[in-house]
Write a protein that holds these residues in place. Structure first.
Motif, PDB file in Angstrom:
ATOM      1  N   SER A  20      -3.301   4.142  -2.327  1.00  0.00           N
ATOM      2  CA  SER A  20      -3.436   3.092  -3.340  1.00  0.00           C
ATOM      3  C   SER A  20      -2.966   1.740  -2.828  1.00  0.00           C
ATOM      4  N   TRP A  33       0.852  -1.180   0.000  1.00  0.00           N
ATOM      5  CA  TRP A  33       0.000   0.000   0.000  1.00  0.00           C
ATOM      6  C   TRP A  33       0.892   1.235   0.000  1.00  0.00           C
ATOM      7  N   VAL A  76      -8.581   0.487   0.453  1.00  0.00           N
ATOM      8  CA  VAL A  76      -8.199   1.839   0.035  1.00  0.00           C
ATOM      9  C   VAL A  76      -9.138   2.865   0.654  1.00  0.00           C
ATOM     10  N   GLU A  86      -5.711  -0.004  -7.443  1.00  0.00           N
ATOM     11  CA  GLU A  86      -6.882   0.619  -6.816  1.00  0.00           C
ATOM     12  C   GLU A  86      -6.420   1.887  -6.109  1.00  0.00           C
ATOM     13  N   MET A  87      -7.001   3.022  -6.473  1.00  0.00           N
ATOM     14  CA  MET A  87      -6.543   4.305  -5.938  1.00  0.00           C
ATOM     15  C   MET A  87      -7.718   5.192  -5.561  1.00  0.00           C
ATOM     16  N   CYS A  98     -13.749   3.570  -3.709  1.00  0.00           N
ATOM     17  CA  CYS A  98     -12.862   2.625  -4.372  1.00  0.00           C
ATOM     18  C   CYS A  98     -13.424   1.208  -4.288  1.00  0.00           C
TER      19      CYS A  98
END
Length: 307
Positions: A176, A22, A158, A180-181, A261
């Motif tokens: 992120s 992460w 996230v 995935e952000m 997200c």
């Protein structure tokens, strides 16, 4: 009077989680206790992993998979919310998003077990057999089903990172996990956050394009990061709940943008299962913003919705 404590600085934090890493890029006042924030971010993602991992036999999800049919199981609020959301998205996506594919995921070799030579019998849809009692924070299965939350859990993690930063009053950040952000606000220079879209190429990293984003989340589902070859056929980690087999498609990737997200993550999976034509139609009907990248001969073709 000194204004040093009001100076905005850029900070970069990162750590390990879910077999990957992460990261958090944030702008905040000088003097911020980064050790506390980093610890809380790590705790946030670790909690999701501990509750929803299929790689940890002791996780809450694996306890749910193991419990006898008809028996209620108390689950943490976070897992309860993700399960409830997954069932709603499954209904809204005409069943394209499905969490009851755990046995198939495992058989294909994308879990902790060795791959099988054949696919298991098609299991029932989770929304048909899973009962969620939100008032009493408990869940039960009415028929055997193996649940897998890999299409939604990272997105939720996230979102949990974003909530952690918000509790500290931080309003400018990019958090992120893999692709995935979620971004909030703008950078210190007033510009929006620049997020790169990858070309869907196996074994290499190239940029397809970039997006300038603020106050939104983006998640991508594709066939180029996690894939296997079996009996001469290449397939991705995305399962097709309609056929009970790995997804085979000329649609290489789908990126979805929305405020959460978790929702972006799940909808990206749903849309890649539906394919570019039906997926684009449903994205438009649901008011989603999405980017479809299609393999077209030796090249790539983009189809956008809502952008």
């Amino acid at each position: 009077m000194s204004t040093e404590t009001h100076t905005t600085q850029r900070h970069n934090l990162s750590g390990a989680t879910m077999g990957t890493r992460w990261s958090a890029v944030l702008y905040a006042q000088a003097g911020l206790d980064l050790s506390v924030i980093r610890s809380e971010l790590q705790q946030a993602v670790d909690q999701v992993d501990q509750q929803m991992s299929t790689w940890k036999p002791e996780s809450d999800l694996m306890q749910l998979n193991a419990v006898s049919c008809g028996q209620w199981l108390s689950v943490p609020d976070e897992l309860l919310w993700v399960l409830s959301s997954a069932l709603r998205i499954s209904a809204d996506s005409e069943g394209a998003f499905e969490i009851g594919v755990g046995a198939l995921v495992s058989a294909c070799g994308f879990g902790p077990d060795a791959p099988l030579n054949t696919w298991p019998d098609k299991q029932p849809s989770a929304h048909e057999v899973l009962e969620v009692d939100s008032e009493n924070a408990r869940v039960r299965k009415h028929a055997p089903v193996t649940l897998d939350l890999n299409g939604i859990a990272k997105g939720f993690a996230v979102d949990q990172m974003a909530r952690c930063l918000a509790r500290h009053g931080i309003t400018s950040y990019l958090v992120s996990i893999d692709g995935e952000m979620r971004v909030s606000g703008v950078k210190a220079d007033g510009c929006e956050w620049s997020v790169a879209l990858e070309k869907p190429l196996k074994g290499q990293r190239e940029v397809l394009g970039s997006l300038a984003l603020s106050n939104t989340a983006i998640a991508t589902s594709g066939d180029y990061r996690h894939w296997r070859e079996q009996n001469g056929q290449v397939f991705s980690h995305t399962m097709n709940p309609y056929t009970g087999a790995p997804l085979l498609s000329d649609l290489a990737s789908v990126s979805v943008l929305c405020t959460s997200c978790m929702y972006a993550d799940a909808w990206a999976t749903a849309l890649i299962v539906l394919g570019v034509e039906h997926g684009a139609q449903l994205a438009k009907a649901k008011g989603l913003s999405a980017i479809f990248v299609v393999r077209d001969g030796d090249g790539l073709r983009e189809v956008t919705v809502g952008l």
